[in-house]
Design a protein around this motif. Sequence first.
Motif, mmCIF file in Angstrom:
data_model
loop_
_atom_site.group_PDB
_atom_site.id
_atom_site.type_symbol
_atom_site.label_atom_id
_atom_site.label_comp_id
_atom_site.label_asym_id
_atom_site.label_seq_id
_atom_site.Cartn_x
_atom_site.Cartn_y
_atom_site.Cartn_z
ATOM 1 N N ASP A 90 0.814 -1.222 0.000
ATOM 2 C CA ASP A 90 0.000 0.000 0.000
ATOM 3 C C ASP A 90 0.840 1.261 0.000
ATOM 4 O OD1 ASP A 90 -2.385 -1.360 -0.024
ATOM 5 O OD2 ASP A 90 -2.528 -1.447 2.168
ATOM 6 N N GLY A 92 2.457 4.505 -1.023
ATOM 7 C CA GLY A 92 2.198 5.478 -2.091
ATOM 8 C C GLY A 92 0.731 5.720 -2.355
ATOM 9 N N SER A 93 -0.195 4.929 -1.839
ATOM 10 C CA SER A 93 -1.617 5.127 -2.123
ATOM 11 C C SER A 93 -2.146 6.391 -1.460
ATOM 12 C CB SER A 93 -2.429 3.909 -1.690
ATOM 13 O OG SER A 93 -2.347 3.736 -0.286
ATOM 14 N N ALA A 109 -0.438 9.162 -1.060
ATOM 15 C CA ALA A 109 0.054 10.286 -1.863
ATOM 16 C C ALA A 109 -0.848 10.528 -3.069
ATOM 17 C CB ALA A 109 1.479 10.021 -2.310
ATOM 18 N N VAL A 110 -1.300 9.483 -3.730
ATOM 19 C CA VAL A 110 -2.199 9.629 -4.879
ATOM 20 C C VAL A 110 -3.523 10.231 -4.417
ATOM 21 C CG1 VAL A 110 -3.493 8.373 -6.642
ATOM 22 C CG2 VAL A 110 -1.111 7.767 -6.175
ATOM 23 N N PHE A 111 -4.068 9.749 -3.316
ATOM 24 C CA PHE A 111 -5.308 10.289 -2.780
ATOM 25 C C PHE A 111 -5.152 11.764 -2.434
ATOM 26 C CE2 PHE A 111 -7.852 11.419 0.939
ATOM 27 C CZ PHE A 111 -9.119 11.247 0.409
ATOM 28 N N THR A 112 -4.046 12.126 -1.831
ATOM 29 C CA THR A 112 -3.799 13.511 -1.439
ATOM 30 C C THR A 112 -3.743 14.424 -2.653
ATOM 31 O OG1 THR A 112 -2.590 12.752 0.505
ATOM 32 C CG2 THR A 112 -2.244 15.034 -0.162
ATOM 33 N N VAL A 113 -3.091 13.987 -3.705
ATOM 34 C CA VAL A 113 -2.988 14.801 -4.927
ATOM 35 C C VAL A 113 -4.368 14.998 -5.543
ATOM 36 C CG1 VAL A 113 -2.107 14.816 -7.284
ATOM 37 C CG2 VAL A 113 -0.592 14.230 -5.401
ATOM 38 N N VAL A 114 -5.145 13.933 -5.657
ATOM 39 C CA VAL A 114 -6.480 14.030 -6.250
ATOM 40 C C VAL A 114 -7.368 14.936 -5.393
ATOM 41 C CG1 VAL A 114 -8.568 12.718 -6.795
ATOM 42 C CG2 VAL A 114 -6.331 11.835 -7.462
#
Length: 177
Positions: free
Chosen positions: A28, A30-31, A33-38
Amino acid sequence: MAHGPRRPRPTDSASPITPADPTSPDRDRGSVAVFTVVFAVAVIFLTALIVDGGNAMNARERAADIAGQAARAAANDISPATLRQGVPAGGGGFPIDWDTACGYAQQVVQQYGAGLTGTTVTMSGCPGQGSSPTQASVTVQVTAKPLIGGGILGTFTETATGTATSECGNAVQQGEC
């Protein structure tokens, strides 16, 4: 003896545990970080809509205010010849001097527009539709660039018309001379 899922043993570098392995504790990574960017992009977009929507409503109110002030400036320009005669036109008001009234209205529009950054104010109609010898109607357009996005999506223009009537007398006389 109980049989459970088999886990590979990291005995040497030839068989390491990989993040793609469903049993790996790193799968899990890096998941968040992707959520935070979106989520951050969505928040910025919504903030832009709120700020620029508020600016559009302010531009509408600003256009109405400027149009009203310009119409009052035009209605205050009474014909000197008629004023000297002392005879108000039908309806209790003196006629507006349309030769110079729109110039006064334009001065008001320019003064208001000079104090607004990122906004263009223009007078598009003087005398406007609905004007009469004793009533001034002035149409004003306010064009503003959105604060967020730098105008990528264009500008928004609000149009308003203000009217004012030249009346004889003061607040106590209520149009009676």
